[in-house]
Design a protein around this motif. Sequence first.
Motif: not given
Length: 198
Positions: A176-187
Amino acid sequence: MSRPLSRRTLLLAAGGAAAGALVGCSTGGNDTVSSTGEYEFTEPTPAATVVAEDQRSPAPAFSGELLDGTPFESSSLAGDVAVINFWGSWCVPCRVETPEFQAVHADVADRGVQFLGIDVKDQRQMAVAFVERLGVAYPSVFDPRGEVAMAFRGFPANVVPSTILLDRDGRVAAVYTGQVRGEDLRAAVELLLAEDRA
């Protein structure tokens, strides 16, 4: 005698060349396996998704020194899902993303998931203050020259923050390039945890 090209023609030609260069850098799809079988970056992975298992290739080995001076070897990640996050104390999106990463880490650390920060283009004292202020419990490699990023062939080391996920077999499962949302990382982490090991 030929007429000079107009400014519009020059701009269109430059735009076409740039687009061609971008197309030339990608092999299409999520193919991250080079001809030698080693990982090679081609394009980012869509948020909250992972690369198909048959398209993954082994992550390169790397080593370094943690912020506290302890030596680190990437072999210590073996057997676990790993979240590798490139960050810097100077990076504004990192200040938003890091607390969300810490929250996910706190929830999944006892389920076979390791988090590792890679602090780039930074000063050690600034980085230590950053992790202390944000209450980050996972370790970070101090990598001011970006040597870890260079180990991942073609990885866009100038894009901070960036995140690489490894599956339990040490293969690159997402970039992932750029900021990752916590919910997306968790998924994405949950997708990797749900995979059966061969």
